[in-house]
Enzyme design. Structure first.
Site, short mmCIF file in Angstrom:
data_model
loop_
_atom_site.label_atom_id
_atom_site.label_comp_id
_atom_site.label_asym_id
_atom_site.label_seq_id
_atom_site.Cartn_x
_atom_site.Cartn_y
_atom_site.Cartn_z
N ASP A 16 0.80 -1.22 0.00
CA ASP A 16 0.00 0.00 0.00
C ASP A 16 0.83 1.28 0.00
O ASP A 16 1.81 1.38 0.74
CB ASP A 16 -0.88 0.05 1.25
N GLU A 185 -10.44 -1.90 4.15
CA GLU A 185 -9.08 -1.46 4.40
C GLU A 185 -8.86 -0.10 3.73
O GLU A 185 -9.61 0.30 2.84
CB GLU A 185 -8.06 -2.46 3.83
#
Length: 480
Positions: A16, A185
């Protein structure tokens, strides 16, 4: 082969993007990095002046006694509400500390964005929830306080704070959405003007949805991206509660996960970047020397379309500085079930195409074509959808989840389809009709397969124009 102009780590694993912030003339990019010498995730770090060329820096945050450093965000604390800067300003990182027994939110601070100090009072927010992560923090002007949106299992939770250290629960969102998967998320939340009108604004809530167990338990469904995808909602936010006016809408898979935006961008711009991968095969993709890349940065806006207010996404103008030699074709007309090759394809190029598909068929482009390989980008006039098919796009033996066809709804504009396709060593990104629809997909064709062809199926197609630019490599400098 490494990507030509997509961001990758200097080595080893990344996922990420984190802590995106513009500060003192530089775009800071932090990211989930696990170098070979680490037992858990760190924050890797790079900076850029244009979001195209990057300079790698030493890791910003490394694991410690509280755990590994998972995802989070960075804010500019202009008023020194945190008390970290002796009345001046600086950057505060809000991130997840992860251990097997818990996840908690912690702080670090920096006066220049380069040297970071962790807060001695960490963690500042903790829960018994095993999925309690990925804080996105911003200053909410109307209520004059900091707001955090946090992924908390099957919902998103909002917290508020006067000083970034003490957090109060405000509300939750998302338990009743129909996006497939188990947990949310990497959320983000920001306002955007509608059709460029600063007096008409809506809030956009981003979050990625993940299936925790077996991907085989889920069908691709009508969105076509399965159980690992980024979605967005359009609605209103009052500083405590988000109320959605839309269903969850796909941002542009199959390989765009954890997309988040830069804080403090000049001119009020909103620029996103995501992890160009998919948890169904992220650890298996054939990329020796590194594992993971980021999508292209793209600027987003809200536009009123026939189906409602929607997010449109387009590559940054700065990317055009990589354009080199160009070749053009058209206009031309394809009969039904015809394929016409065009000159100018390569492993790193940009294709601009305008076409008018006839009713009753499908038309589009074959890219990275050769030796019975091709990635198919097309428009189905009956289904009124844009599709990307990588079932014959090259190596896919590493995963049963990879070689598939994906679809997103799209209406033609007065019968016209406008495609902008950016091809890199191991990926293709597609923007259609001014960014109303988008795909981001990994592909692994043989290096010599670089052909580009126009196709029509079951009906003819008129191609108004087609231009192919060769793209120079972006610069990725290592620290001296």
């Amino acid at each position: 082969m490494r990507p030509h102009y997509h961001f990758t780590p200097p080595r080893d694993w990344m996922n990420d993007p984190n802590g995106l912030v513009f500060y003192r003339g530089q775009w800071h990019l932090f990211y989930q990095w696990q170098p070979a010498e680490a037992s858990g995730k760190w924050w890797g770090h790079a900076v850029s002046g244009d979001l195209v060329n990057w300079r790698h820096l030493p890791a910003a945050l490394c694991e410690d006694e509280h755990g590994a450093i998972w995802s989070g965000s960075v804010v500019v604390d202009e008023r020194d509400s945190s008390g970290f800067f002796n009345g001046g300003e600086g950057l505060v990182a809000i991130f997840t500390h992860q251990k097997a027994e818990y996840q908690a939110q912690s702080l670090a601070f920096s006066s220049d964005g380069l040297a970071w100090t962790k807060f001695e009072g960490n963690p500042v927010l903790r829960s018994e929830n095993p999925n309690f992560r990925d804080p996105k923090v911003f200053w909410h002007e109307q209520t004059q306080r900091w707001t955090m949106v946090l992924a908390t299992g099957d919902c998103l939770s909002f917290f508020t704070s006067p000083n970034l250290r003490e957090w109060t629960p405000a509300s939750t969102f998302g338990t009743d959405t129909d996006a497939p998967g188990d947990v949310w998320e990497c959320p983000d939340l920001f306002p955007l003007a509608i059709d460029g009108d600063a007096n008409r604004k809506k809030w956009v809530l981003l979050a990625s949805r993940l299936g925790l167990d077996n991907f085989e338990d889920y069908e691709d469904g009508e969105r076509g991206f399965g159980v690992c995808a980024t979605y967005y909602f359009v609605g209103d936010f009052d500083g405590s509660t988000f109320i959605s006016e839309s269903d969850p809408l796909p941002l542009g898979g199959p390989d765009d996960y954890a997309s988040v935006s830069w804080s403090n961008a000049p001119g009020g711009r909103r620029i996103l970047i995501g992890w160009m991968n998919h948890w169904g095969y992220a650890e298996l993709i054939p990329t020796p020397g590194y594992q993971g890349a980021l999508t292209l940065p793209r600027e987003v806006a809200l536009r009123t379309l026939p189906e409602g207010v929607r997010l449109v996404q387009n590559p940054l103008r700065a990317l055009e500085t990589l354009r080199d030699a160009a070749s053009s074709s058209g206009p031309l007309f394809l009969q039904s079930d015809e394929i016409v090759p065009v000159n100018g394809g390569s492993e790193h190029c940009e294709v601009l195409c305008e076409m008018e598909p006839e009713a009753g068929g499908a038309s589009g482009l074959l890219v990275r074509a050769g030796d019975e390989e091709a990635t198919i980008i097309g428009y189905d006039t009956e289904a009124q959808c844009l599709f990307l098919d990588r079932s014959q796009a090259g190596d896919s033996d590493f995963s049963d989840h990879f070689a598939r066809r994906y679809e997103v709804p799209l209406r033609l504009q007065r019968g016209l389809l406008r495609l902008r396709v950016l091809i890199d060593s191991t990926s293709v990104e597609v923007f259609a009709n001014g960014g109303q629809a988008r795909f981001c997909a990994l592909i692994f064709p043989a290096p010599g397969n670089c052909g580009i062809e126009i196709f029509s199926e079951d009906a003819g197609c008129r191609v108004r124009s087609l231009t192919i630019y060769q793209l120079k490599a972006a610069r990725f400098d290592n620290p001296s």
